[in-house]
Design an enzyme around this catalytic site. Structure first.
Site, PDB file in Angstrom:
ATOM      1  N   ASP A  67       0.836  -1.200   0.000  1.00 22.64           N
ATOM      2  CA  ASP A  67       0.000   0.000   0.000  1.00 22.64           C
ATOM      3  C   ASP A  67       0.872   1.252   0.000  1.00 22.64           C
ATOM      4  O   ASP A  67       2.102   1.177   0.164  1.00 22.64           O
ATOM      5  CB  ASP A  67      -0.966  -0.014   1.200  1.00 22.64           C
ATOM      6  CG  ASP A  67      -0.280  -0.414   2.508  1.00 22.64           C
ATOM      7  OD1 ASP A  67       0.958  -0.319   2.589  1.00 22.64           O
ATOM      8  OD2 ASP A  67      -0.991  -0.803   3.444  1.00 22.64           O
ATOM      9  N   ASN A 136      -7.226  -2.752  14.192  1.00 16.15           N
ATOM     10  CA  ASN A 136      -8.633  -2.991  13.818  1.00 16.15           C
ATOM     11  C   ASN A 136      -8.780  -4.201  12.893  1.00 16.15           C
ATOM     12  O   ASN A 136      -9.831  -4.416  12.312  1.00 16.15           O
ATOM     13  CB  ASN A 136      -9.242  -1.743  13.160  1.00 16.15           C
ATOM     14  CG  ASN A 136      -8.539  -1.374  11.852  1.00 16.15           C
ATOM     15  OD1 ASN A 136      -7.573  -2.018  11.453  1.00 16.15           O
ATOM     16  ND2 ASN A 136      -9.018  -0.332  11.195  1.00 16.15           N
ATOM     17  N   HIS A 138      -7.100  -4.704  10.076  1.00 20.46           N
ATOM     18  CA  HIS A 138      -6.859  -4.472   8.648  1.00 20.46           C
ATOM     19  C   HIS A 138      -5.598  -5.187   8.178  1.00 20.46           C
ATOM     20  O   HIS A 138      -4.681  -5.443   8.945  1.00 20.46           O
ATOM     21  CB  HIS A 138      -6.848  -2.970   8.303  1.00 20.46           C
ATOM     22  CG  HIS A 138      -5.616  -2.218   8.679  1.00 20.46           C
ATOM     23  ND1 HIS A 138      -5.594  -0.848   8.767  1.00 20.46           N
ATOM     24  CD2 HIS A 138      -4.351  -2.620   8.973  1.00 20.46           C
ATOM     25  CE1 HIS A 138      -4.374  -0.467   9.086  1.00 20.46           C
ATOM     26  NE2 HIS A 138      -3.603  -1.505   9.225  1.00 20.46           N
ATOM     27  N   GLU A 143      -9.531  -1.761   5.161  1.00 20.29           N
ATOM     28  CA  GLU A 143     -10.145  -1.395   6.437  1.00 20.29           C
ATOM     29  C   GLU A 143     -11.427  -2.200   6.673  1.00 20.29           C
ATOM     30  O   GLU A 143     -12.032  -2.696   5.708  1.00 20.29           O
ATOM     31  CB  GLU A 143     -10.471   0.098   6.426  1.00 20.29           C
ATOM     32  CG  GLU A 143      -9.239   1.008   6.313  1.00 20.29           C
ATOM     33  CD  GLU A 143      -8.455   1.118   7.617  1.00 20.29           C
ATOM     34  OE1 GLU A 143      -8.182   0.086   8.254  1.00 20.29           O
ATOM     35  OE2 GLU A 143      -8.100   2.246   7.979  1.00 20.29           O
TER      36      GLU A 143
HETATM   37  P1  PGA Z   1       2.460  -1.663  12.366  1.00 21.32           P
HETATM   38  O1  PGA Z   1       1.248  -1.584  11.345  1.00 21.32           O
HETATM   39  O2  PGA Z   1       3.363  -2.718  11.824  1.00 21.32           O
HETATM   40  O3  PGA Z   1       3.099  -0.306  12.324  1.00 21.32           O
HETATM   41  O4  PGA Z   1       1.890  -2.019  13.691  1.00 21.32           O
HETATM   42  C1  PGA Z   1       0.623  -2.759  10.950  1.00 21.32           C
HETATM   43  C2  PGA Z   1      -0.563  -2.411  10.080  1.00 21.32           C
HETATM   44  O5  PGA Z   1      -1.186  -1.361  10.333  1.00 21.32           O
HETATM   45  O6  PGA Z   1      -0.884  -3.186   9.169  1.00 21.32           O
END
Ligand code: PGA
Length: 245
Positions: A67, A136, A138, A143
């Site tokens: 992404d 959450n 995702h 999302e």
């Molecule tokens: P993080 O993010 O590795 O910074 O915890 C993971 C994500 O949001 O997919």
């Protein structure tokens, strides 16, 4: 699904890096799906260490990032393009033309997404997808939603995600409101998926994800329950709520 629990972050990261190295030895032209954020940092450090020790080469491999924020150019320090250069690409031997990432400053995000989907199809899909997970649930920037969005698309980031990512920006207002992400279809069609979760901030979502096999687009990672080659790797902190349930 295979579940691997390691004593700490560093050992978990080394374990994942070793799986990537083994795959590249077996198939040097592998296509890697790569995430950004805090979670993969240790994996990239371990890969750089192994590259410096001549234990792995990326010269025939390709990568596709999951992404990118919409509106941030590749030179912006919070863009994922910048993250990838500073945390991996500048230190190993990927060819510049073999690392793919959405153009965050595109003027036609829809076209950028369609092109990205086509580029993934053109290389026959991803061999090894490394994923983090958002608090959450995702994956990539897919999302929670009423439906799964199958292909690359523009997404409006949830407040929870923007707040979770604000730590990398000066303030919440600077966090972009939109991003482009691989869809659930592109992620799911990867031949192998490794979901890595580290730290106690991920304990609650990992327990939620692992303790129910219901597939629900409100917990986007839940789709992974039916993937034939999923490995979940956690450190003890991320695994604690699951293990104590
Ligand atoms: P993080 O993010 O590795 O910074 O915890 C993971 C994500 O949001 O997919």
């Amino acid at each position: 699904m295979k579940i691997v629990i390691k004593k700490d972050k560093k050992i978990a990261a080394r374990y994942v890096a070793d799986q990537i190295i083994a795959l590249l030895k077996e198939k040097p032209t592998s296509v890697l799906g790569l995430p950004t954020g805090s979670t993969p940092k240790g994996v990239y450090d371990a890969l750089i260490e192994s590259y410096k020790a001549s234990e792995v080469s990326f010269s025939n491999a390709q990568s596709f990032n999951l992404d990118e924020y919409l509106g941030l150019e590749a030179s912006h320090p919070q863009s994922y393009a910048y993250y990838m250069r500073k945390n991996l690409f500048d230190f190993v031997d990927f060819k510049a033309t073999s690392t793919h990432i959405y153009k965050g400053d595109t003027h036609d995000a829809q076209k950028e997404c369609t092109d990205y989907t086509n580029r993934i199809k053109a290389v026959n899909g991803i061999d090894f997808q490394l994923l983090g997970i958002g608090p959450n649930g995702h994956i990539g920037f897919n999302e929670p939603s009423d439906t799964f969005n199958m292909h690359s698309h523009v997404v409006t980031l949830s407040e929870k995600t923007r707040k979770a990512n604000a730590r990398f920006f000066n303030d919440l207002a600077s966090v972009p409101k939109k991003a482009m992400t691989m869809g659930i279809g592109e992620i799911f069609s990867s031949k192998k998926i490794y979901l890595l979760a580290l730290g106690k901030e991920k304990a609650s979502i990992m327990a939620q994800f692992l303790l129910s096999d219901e597939i629900d687009p409100h917990l986007p990672a839940s789709i992974l329950h039916i993937h034939p080659e999923l490995t979940v790797v956690m450190d003890k902190d991320a695994a604690c709520s699951y293990q104590n349930a």
